[in-house]
Scaffold this motif. Sequence first.
Motif, PDB file in Angstrom:
ATOM      1  N   GLN A 119      -7.980   0.041  -3.514  1.00 12.42           N
ATOM      2  CA  GLN A 119      -7.135   0.273  -2.337  1.00 12.42           C
ATOM      3  C   GLN A 119      -7.522   1.637  -1.779  1.00 12.42           C
ATOM      4  O   GLN A 119      -7.703   2.592  -2.541  1.00 12.42           O
ATOM      5  CB  GLN A 119      -5.651   0.310  -2.740  1.00 12.42           C
ATOM      6  CG  GLN A 119      -5.081  -1.040  -3.042  1.00 12.42           C
ATOM      7  CD  GLN A 119      -4.649  -1.771  -1.788  1.00 12.42           C
ATOM      8  OE1 GLN A 119      -4.378  -1.177  -0.755  1.00 12.42           O
ATOM      9  NE2 GLN A 119      -4.606  -3.087  -1.872  1.00 12.42           N
ATOM     10  N   ALA A 165     -13.321  -0.533  -0.573  1.00 10.01           N
ATOM     11  CA  ALA A 165     -11.954  -1.041  -0.449  1.00 10.01           C
ATOM     12  C   ALA A 165     -11.926  -2.309   0.403  1.00 10.01           C
ATOM     13  O   ALA A 165     -11.230  -3.270   0.064  1.00 10.01           O
ATOM     14  CB  ALA A 165     -11.047   0.023   0.155  1.00 10.01           C
ATOM     15  N   CYS A 190      -3.967   4.320  -4.715  1.00 14.83           N
ATOM     16  CA  CYS A 190      -4.599   4.126  -3.411  1.00 14.83           C
ATOM     17  C   CYS A 190      -5.347   5.417  -3.087  1.00 14.83           C
ATOM     18  O   CYS A 190      -4.744   6.495  -3.058  1.00 14.83           O
ATOM     19  CB  CYS A 190      -3.531   3.851  -2.352  1.00 14.83           C
ATOM     20  SG  CYS A 190      -4.208   3.781  -0.675  1.00 14.83           S
ATOM     21  N   LEU A 218       0.830  -1.195   0.000  1.00 13.94           N
ATOM     22  CA  LEU A 218       0.000   0.000   0.000  1.00 13.94           C
ATOM     23  C   LEU A 218       0.870   1.252   0.000  1.00 13.94           C
ATOM     24  O   LEU A 218       0.560   2.232  -0.634  1.00 13.94           O
ATOM     25  CB  LEU A 218      -0.922  -0.022   1.222  1.00 13.94           C
ATOM     26  CG  LEU A 218      -1.952   1.079   1.335  1.00 13.94           C
ATOM     27  CD1 LEU A 218      -2.939   0.993   0.178  1.00 13.94           C
ATOM     28  CD2 LEU A 218      -2.688   0.985   2.641  1.00 13.94           C
ATOM     29  N   ARG A 266       2.057   2.402  -3.540  1.00 15.13           N
ATOM     30  CA  ARG A 266       1.088   2.836  -4.542  1.00 15.13           C
ATOM     31  C   ARG A 266       0.957   4.351  -4.522  1.00 15.13           C
ATOM     32  O   ARG A 266       0.910   4.960  -3.465  1.00 15.13           O
ATOM     33  CB  ARG A 266      -0.276   2.231  -4.256  1.00 15.13           C
ATOM     34  CG  ARG A 266      -0.324   0.781  -4.582  1.00 15.13           C
ATOM     35  CD  ARG A 266      -1.701   0.274  -4.410  1.00 15.13           C
ATOM     36  NE  ARG A 266      -1.682  -1.143  -4.713  1.00 15.13           N
ATOM     37  CZ  ARG A 266      -2.688  -1.789  -5.225  1.00 15.13           C
ATOM     38  NH1 ARG A 266      -3.814  -1.185  -5.461  1.00 15.13           N
ATOM     39  NH2 ARG A 266      -2.578  -3.061  -5.483  1.00 15.13           N
TER      40      ARG A 266
END
Length: 143
Positions: free
Chosen positions: A139, A133, A121, A5, A8
Amino acid sequence: MGESLRLRPLLLDTCAAIWLAEQTILSKAAKEALAIAAENRQFVYISAISSWEIGLLVSKNRLKLSVPPDVWFERVLANPRMQLIDLSFRTLIAASFLPGVPPRDPADRIIAAAARENDYCIMTRDRLLLKYAQDGHIQALAC
């Protein structure tokens, strides 16, 4: 927040753009993600649809700004790390065919479609985007 995460690129939901620009308190995870983006010299993205949402919020007296919405948005974009993503016809069409149970709000659908297409994200406090999500379709990071 998982390592994948962190790498991103971030796409700000309209609410996140407002809180960031107005220096409202953000979550620890959001601050960390922004710091990592800065360290990695990554852009933070904002959709053109957010300019429309900000205009609507101001026109309905749901958001008070010290300057007109267009000037406010230009100031957000003046940040050298901020990058505007345009609304392509592909993104707009994709927003009509999102999997699962996407948010009903057209702007949220467009932001979700842009995130899916570009592997972004979404930074948001919107509970429906966060739920989308959780369902595994995008995300998102709560701010």
